[in-house]
Design an enzyme around this catalytic site. Sequence first.
Site, PDB file in Angstrom:
ATOM      1  N   THR A  36      33.041  21.325  17.563  1.00  0.00           N
ATOM      2  CA  THR A  36      33.851  20.574  18.232  1.00  0.00           C
ATOM      3  C   THR A  36      35.089  21.303  18.627  1.00  0.00           C
ATOM      4  O   THR A  36      36.006  21.701  17.719  1.00  0.00           O
ATOM      5  CB  THR A  36      34.521  19.177  17.663  1.00  0.00           C
ATOM      6  OG1 THR A  36      33.413  18.153  17.520  1.00  0.00           O
ATOM      7  CG2 THR A  36      35.550  18.543  18.698  1.00  0.00           C
ATOM      8  N   LYS A  60      32.485  15.116  23.882  1.00  0.00           N
ATOM      9  CA  LYS A  60      32.473  15.148  22.459  1.00  0.00           C
ATOM     10  C   LYS A  60      33.997  14.448  22.037  1.00  0.00           C
ATOM     11  O   LYS A  60      34.393  13.597  21.288  1.00  0.00           O
ATOM     12  CB  LYS A  60      32.314  16.257  21.676  1.00  0.00           C
ATOM     13  CG  LYS A  60      32.657  16.646  20.308  1.00  0.00           C
ATOM     14  CD  LYS A  60      31.807  15.483  19.326  1.00  0.00           C
ATOM     15  CE  LYS A  60      32.255  15.592  18.098  1.00  0.00           C
ATOM     16  NZ  LYS A  60      31.690  14.614  17.109  1.00  0.00           N
ATOM     17  N   LYS A  73      43.114  16.421  13.981  1.00  0.00           N
ATOM     18  CA  LYS A  73      42.753  17.317  15.078  1.00  0.00           C
ATOM     19  C   LYS A  73      42.143  16.907  15.992  1.00  0.00           C
ATOM     20  O   LYS A  73      42.408  17.237  17.100  1.00  0.00           O
ATOM     21  CB  LYS A  73      42.205  18.236  14.064  1.00  0.00           C
ATOM     22  CG  LYS A  73      42.012  19.601  14.721  1.00  0.00           C
ATOM     23  CD  LYS A  73      40.551  20.334  14.180  1.00  0.00           C
ATOM     24  CE  LYS A  73      39.241  19.546  14.716  1.00  0.00           C
ATOM     25  NZ  LYS A  73      38.107  20.505  14.432  1.00  0.00           N
TER      26      LYS A  73
END
Lengths: 292, 292, 292, 292
Positions: free
Chosen positions: B93, B169, B239
Amino acid sequence: MRLGFIGLGAMGRPMAVNLLRANYPVKVWARNQTVVQALVEEGAESVASARELADVDVLFSMLSDDTAVRDLLLDGGILAGMRRESIHVNMATVSLRFARELASAHAERGIGYVAAPVLGRTDVAAAGKLNILAAGADDAIGRVQPLLDILGQRTWHFGTLPERANAVKIAANFSIACALEAMGESFALVRAQGIDAANFLDLLVNTLFAGAPVYKGYGAMIAQQRFEPAGFKLPLGLKDVQLAMQAAEEAHLPLPFASILRDNLLDAIAQGDAELDWSAVAKVAARRGGLT
Amino acid sequence: MRLGFIGLGAMGRPMAVNLLRANYPVKVWARNQTVVQALVEEGAESVASARELADVDVLFSMLSDDTAVRDLLLDGGILAGMRRESIHVNMATVSLRFARELASAHAERGIGYVAAPVLGRTDVAAAGKLNILAAGADDAIGRVQPLLDILGQRTWHFGTLPERANAVKIAANFSIACALEAMGESFALVRAQGIDAANFLDLLVNTLFAGAPVYKGYGAMIAQQRFEPAGFKLPLGLKDVQLAMQAAEEAHLPLPFASILRDNLLDAIAQGDAELDWSAVAKVAARRGGLT
Amino acid sequence: MRLGFIGLGAMGRPMAVNLLRANYPVKVWARNQTVVQALVEEGAESVASARELADVDVLFSMLSDDTAVRDLLLDGGILAGMRRESIHVNMATVSLRFARELASAHAERGIGYVAAPVLGRTDVAAAGKLNILAAGADDAIGRVQPLLDILGQRTWHFGTLPERANAVKIAANFSIACALEAMGESFALVRAQGIDAANFLDLLVNTLFAGAPVYKGYGAMIAQQRFEPAGFKLPLGLKDVQLAMQAAEEAHLPLPFASILRDNLLDAIAQGDAELDWSAVAKVAARRGGLT
Amino acid sequence: MRLGFIGLGAMGRPMAVNLLRANYPVKVWARNQTVVQALVEEGAESVASARELADVDVLFSMLSDDTAVRDLLLDGGILAGMRRESIHVNMATVSLRFARELASAHAERGIGYVAAPVLGRTDVAAAGKLNILAAGADDAIGRVQPLLDILGQRTWHFGTLPERANAVKIAANFSIACALEAMGESFALVRAQGIDAANFLDLLVNTLFAGAPVYKGYGAMIAQQRFEPAGFKLPLGLKDVQLAMQAAEEAHLPLPFASILRDNLLDAIAQGDAELDWSAVAKVAARRGGLT
């Protein structure tokens, strides 16, 4: 067991019909005679005034908000006319504060009181497949349970304090509202990258949120940007978010997602979208990002 | 077809094992020799330096973030050593900005590049049941599809621009984060009324959000206030929310739910909960309302 | 004492002129030769490359952001060329992270370093009336204080850690941004009731916020909805709000007003207002409420 | 000209005294006889019931909220007893909705009505230096202006619709609340960097916000974290922010800063700070960032 039904809107009508078709005698009253006449044809007994609904064993009400319930049940004298031991099943989404006031008002008069708001739209009501969120004294619920079983596929019990069923209903609607905004923002995010929102939704409803009716149903509306016909209009959504904020406020509970929702629903209404389904709150995220 | 695999953490290890068990030759490298040794016992070939992973047909990487990918693939020289026509499948990711930089870096060298981040935790990876979000040139994806079929139950295609798989994602994880906060707030709302959060969750996962793994799995953690062991720690959640905010920022897209999430995740970390699962963001709503 | 000045934009030019008019020798360099020539006419010495600015006793820099400082001072080799004991006075608004990196880079080379960002626009700079926020080693500040006294009406000292001056500058700009949004919302609130925003502002600047330059100056712009010419453009405002968010993030500090500002500044840019003054963030509140 | 005064709290008492000292005859009534007695000693005439206050030329009321005004003026019968041509000067901070209802109620009875909420605390009231925000029919305001001149240093006129003065008052208090939160967040930001909040405040009140009473007065409280004695308690601040939200809601105007304030004020109350001054909302920003 003689029944009464007041609040014969899009939800109440099919519910009353289901009780009639189960062969219960149902007294009805409404301002709109067309509505009343349709129910009379299903076997209902029309009474001349709302007050006459007091003469039943179980009175169902499916009214739109605090004000309607107050006007008819309290100020309109229905409650005052009900017999001790009769039961009022209140299926409206009302504020917690008013829910408590209603519980007291019934208790003072010795009238049974069951709060029983529902999950499900018109078609679900017609199919007798509502999910009913019930709270109230055990014996009162026990006596009306056979009737609730006609109206819904399942009754969820939340204890003896009636207002708790209302709190659950408010929290459930708030959960839906959060999902609407979450989809609005995440769909805008993928659209801004050139990705078809429908493809992203397809992923969500087959993986993370597989099976969830809220994501599937509202997701399709948001992905296709098709907000009419409105199942539940924006201002009603705003009202429900405000019920959550009021309930939380009593407990000094901040609800930052609710605050965002309130602001975005106001924004949507200010842009002229009051007649759209409340899922149109998703238009706000897109518009603020310059997406058309 | 000779494979390489780098990024042998909790997710990467079982994925590499699945490729080995499908009888593909897999070169591996990691700083942690215990990890390498375990894979060698499954049949992997250990190489002496990360650079030697360049000598494969298909290189998989499952690294933690932009920095790790940059350090190993770009600065560490792996990409520079890969042959034209070989393919790198990047399952990390990463940020959209870096995703584009990576796509360019591969294109310049004539190396095939498939972005293929996944949905699913360790156990799903071990079972070869990941959902894989893939984007890249059709021929590159076509060549690695049999390998992806070993790793996942289904590959979702999002076109030829690799960064789009990363955008999806990022948006998917943001959708999960929104559901966590939504549950945190709505559970606090019902708890403040004396209602057991588990009863409310039971309603949600059987009606509005029936079947949705996110509500079911995380809902249980939040209802029980059990945030350990952490499947995905709070700072990682922060994050990912920041990746959504950065991606949106490029498009000048406000994401008010993401802003709330960022603030609440920071709050949670400031209170000392950095080691808990990111669903512990729900503690913030409860604590702010004085619920213990 | 031989001076250098780099960063000869709208702020830097009049500052360099003030140093020249105080009879200090000032070396200058800029890509734009028109700018350089104008300063040469004021007595400056033009050098052929940025690196040659290293040969001074005190180097002032007034660059736009982290990147510009990094490119010229670090990567461009100026710092590497400076003598031990010389001093760099960095007046840029930079991120805290970079501020610390700069402090270390100077310390390693034995070069004095004073962080000295300023409050005040171009006209204030020209009048030598800036407020200078200074931090750094006492002896370094002591040596440049006579120079700062030429540039500003007052130097505010924030200790020996240079990054603290930057933190104060970031927090000060964030305070301005909050006032802009507060005015945007409160002016929209009175306008929605048919009240002239100018009348409301008149009250504020004569009572609650009497004398405050931020309310007076920006208030007039917002009340009159006159956002050009831009003293400080929207994207710069967004950058500064993000500097506040980054600085807060290091400390795990949520800043909900900053989150709102970020979202609204993005909204404003998405609607095409990037060339307007950052006070145009006030248009967002009005537009979201349907006010034209 | 015979006067009446009701609402003899911390603000009303010194105001009534000022009218008495200007040699006007003033009838007073309060539940608290100690309060009444103190005013009688200043020359006031005590009446036996609130209704008897109706027999005056000008009635001042300085009550705490909608409910108090409704109870005494409307339901309590004072308004019903007032003569046509007499004037009621309502100095309370009331909701816009109720402000309009009051205006109508007076108009129907031919009673003059001036809405005249004020800016200033107890000491300012005692000094006769309030800022008075007035709206109402010109002749009514004209007749009471000499009286307002005794109570305040200046009367600000906002037209003939009384509710506009209330809207301005609501927006003014909202402006203060925004400044409180802005200081709370920016002070937390500098404190997290090891900077003394008092030093930062010193900068603000001498530069950007020089002279502004709100920054100076509340700023000192927040910098010193000294929130007692409370000049205006947190729940009153919450009430006023909610008045702003309600007023904005009528116009479908989102007020995101107000939403943050509401959530933070609730948070503060939930943590047990209801008895503190509303500037203690600044504790929320600090606590959420782990600052003690």
